[in-house]
Write a protein that holds these residues in place. Sequence first.
Motif, mmCIF file in Angstrom:
data_model
loop_
_atom_site.group_PDB
_atom_site.id
_atom_site.type_symbol
_atom_site.label_atom_id
_atom_site.label_comp_id
_atom_site.label_asym_id
_atom_site.label_seq_id
_atom_site.Cartn_x
_atom_site.Cartn_y
_atom_site.Cartn_z
ATOM 1 N N LEU A 1 0.828 -1.209 0.000
ATOM 2 C CA LEU A 1 0.000 0.000 0.000
ATOM 3 C C LEU A 1 0.862 1.259 0.000
ATOM 4 O O LEU A 1 0.589 2.216 -0.754
ATOM 5 N N ALA A 2 1.909 1.264 0.838
ATOM 6 C CA ALA A 2 2.785 2.438 0.912
ATOM 7 C C ALA A 2 3.477 2.697 -0.419
ATOM 8 O O ALA A 2 3.532 3.847 -0.894
ATOM 9 N N TRP B 1 2.011 8.974 -12.123
ATOM 10 C CA TRP B 1 0.959 7.956 -12.262
ATOM 11 C C TRP B 1 1.048 7.213 -13.595
ATOM 12 O O TRP B 1 0.668 6.048 -13.686
ATOM 13 N N LEU C 1 2.275 6.311 -7.304
ATOM 14 C CA LEU C 1 1.192 7.032 -7.980
ATOM 15 C C LEU C 1 1.362 8.542 -7.821
ATOM 16 O O LEU C 1 1.028 9.321 -8.729
ATOM 17 N N ARG C 2 1.872 8.952 -6.680
ATOM 18 C CA ARG C 2 2.100 10.375 -6.437
ATOM 19 C C ARG C 2 3.299 10.891 -7.250
ATOM 20 O O ARG C 2 3.277 12.025 -7.751
ATOM 21 N N LEU D 1 2.484 1.694 -3.375
ATOM 22 C CA LEU D 1 1.473 2.060 -4.361
ATOM 23 C C LEU D 1 1.145 3.553 -4.279
ATOM 24 O O LEU D 1 1.077 4.253 -5.301
ATOM 25 N N LEU D 2 0.956 4.058 -3.081
ATOM 26 C CA LEU D 2 0.631 5.470 -2.904
ATOM 27 C C LEU D 2 1.775 6.377 -3.352
ATOM 28 O O LEU D 2 1.551 7.409 -3.999
ATOM 29 N N VAL D 3 3.007 5.977 -3.034
ATOM 30 C CA VAL D 3 4.153 6.821 -3.364
ATOM 31 C C VAL D 3 4.374 6.890 -4.865
ATOM 32 O O VAL D 3 4.571 7.986 -5.442
ATOM 33 N N TYR E 1 11.411 0.871 -6.331
ATOM 34 C CA TYR E 1 10.049 0.589 -5.851
ATOM 35 C C TYR E 1 9.490 -0.679 -6.509
ATOM 36 O O TYR E 1 8.780 -1.464 -5.873
#
Length: 600
Positions: free
Chosen positions: A160-161, A171, A167-168, A163-165, A296
Amino acid sequence: MAQFHEEEALGKAYDHRLMARLVRYVRPYWPMAATALLCILVFAMLQAVQPYLTKVAIDRYIARHDYAGLGRVGLLLIAVLGVSFALEFLQTFLTQWMGQRIMYDMRVEIFTHLQRLQLKFFDRNPVGRLMTRVTTDVDALNELFAAGLVTVFGDLLTLLAILLVILRLNWRLALVSFAVIPFIIITTAVFRRKARDSYRDVRAAVARISAFLQEHISGMSVIQLFNREEKSFRQFEAINERHRKANYDSIMAYAVFFPMVEILSATAIALILWYGGHEVLKSQLTLGTLVAFIQYSQRFFRPIQDLSEKYNILQSAMASSERIFKLLDTPVTITSPITPHPFQDVGGSIEFRNVWFTYSDAANPSAEEYVLKDVSFKVDPGKSVAIVGHTGAGKTTLISLLQRFYDVNRGSILLDGVDLRELDLGELRRHYGVVLQDVFIFSGTFESNIRLGTPWIDEQQVQNAAVDVNLYDFIRELPNGLKEEVRERGSTLSVGQKQLMAFARALAHDPRILILDEATSSVDTETELKIREALARLMKGRTSIVIAHRLSTIQNADQIIVMHKGQVREMGNHQELLARRGIYYRLYQLQYKEQETRVA
């Protein structure tokens, strides 16, 4: 034979009811579990921080030749790695410690429950399977608590971490890296199915091996006597071959899955380099961001591999917990009443009143299934009663019911006028002294085998009991006397010595009721003569029930009960029964006719 050793079929890969029961074992250790979860949460965040620091170092400091800033980022990265190491160490230590404690608690609970179960349960369940419950199945649950239940949250948080990073950060590049995810899902689904099938086969094969080894090692003397070594070897070889093939299928599943994930991971990195490289060349993406994305991506696919392995651990734990809880849920049918009848001074009066009993579990057994049929007799306090009859007449069943190893189907058994089911089970059995034909010897010393852990029996009482049954002459010649070690199952003792030890046990515990089941059938004539005086002292003033094929050992009994096909056919003393010329007379004639002919 195969069905005897077969394990139960696996249930669901995940069952929320089983998981809810498993979580209860974590509750006593919730501070450790909470601390481990906190460590995992922070560790997952730090996993997302490291590649970002690489991006900052490249874009902000390397590109600008800022050596001071680069040094600060390097120190910060080292600090992050140090904290990550400490967190991972603490989390691993806590989960492993918690897993060991839970494993200890479960084994204690299972063994305690096994000791409370009625003998009928053990009649229907092989020892090898029960041993698997306490050992292998509990080990599988330890893997769940130590390496699965808590760490799976870490993998999910890491995903989750990341994925969020990403995308920020960008994307579009994130979507390019996600292009291989459908292939990951398909590969994982195939792996799960293959792993599930192979795991079921492995577990069944392990159960067959355990049961086969337990049975054949216990009966090794019979195997060697009848020259069955080659046949037993072929049987074991076949079982072992099934186990090897099952493991081979499991190895193949893992051998295909993990390289496939690595290939897909490398493909994702190649896509990132291809698309991201073009963006860098067009100055629409920084080099630091591209390098961070590669890092990542590597971190993103590693938890996916771990989750697939955790799935196998979860499946193993679900199957093991299902079997363990099935055992723990087996009802204990023979228990003490909530308010037992108070024990007074036990007189020793025993009465069987219209007793019917069958070993069958059928709700309405047929008349042929009953081992005992309407059995009624009474033994007065301090008297001796002998029970005789052909093999299968129900003699041993009588004493099993008397000790309440089983409960009667109909009728009742009374001790001093009180139904056995109204008495405290532990107190009831404390008043029995039992000597069986097949004596079980525990690993330990002669003293511990005679005392059997009873606290009020001291060493002098143990010695006196050994002297009274003529066992001490043998013990005294040993280097350590009563402290001499006895090997497993008393393998170094003769049958007669084991029998004498059983008599010493009974004498040391000073029971009110004495039960002898073919107690002298395994000893020679000289040994039998040695223990007759001890038997006379042991039986004096006690209610005694004697089962014997040798009618010479029961002629002085106050009463003789003749059993035939589960029914009481004759009762009386030796002379009375001979005068009736019935079943007892025929048994007597079979044993002594030849001797009387020679004397005449």
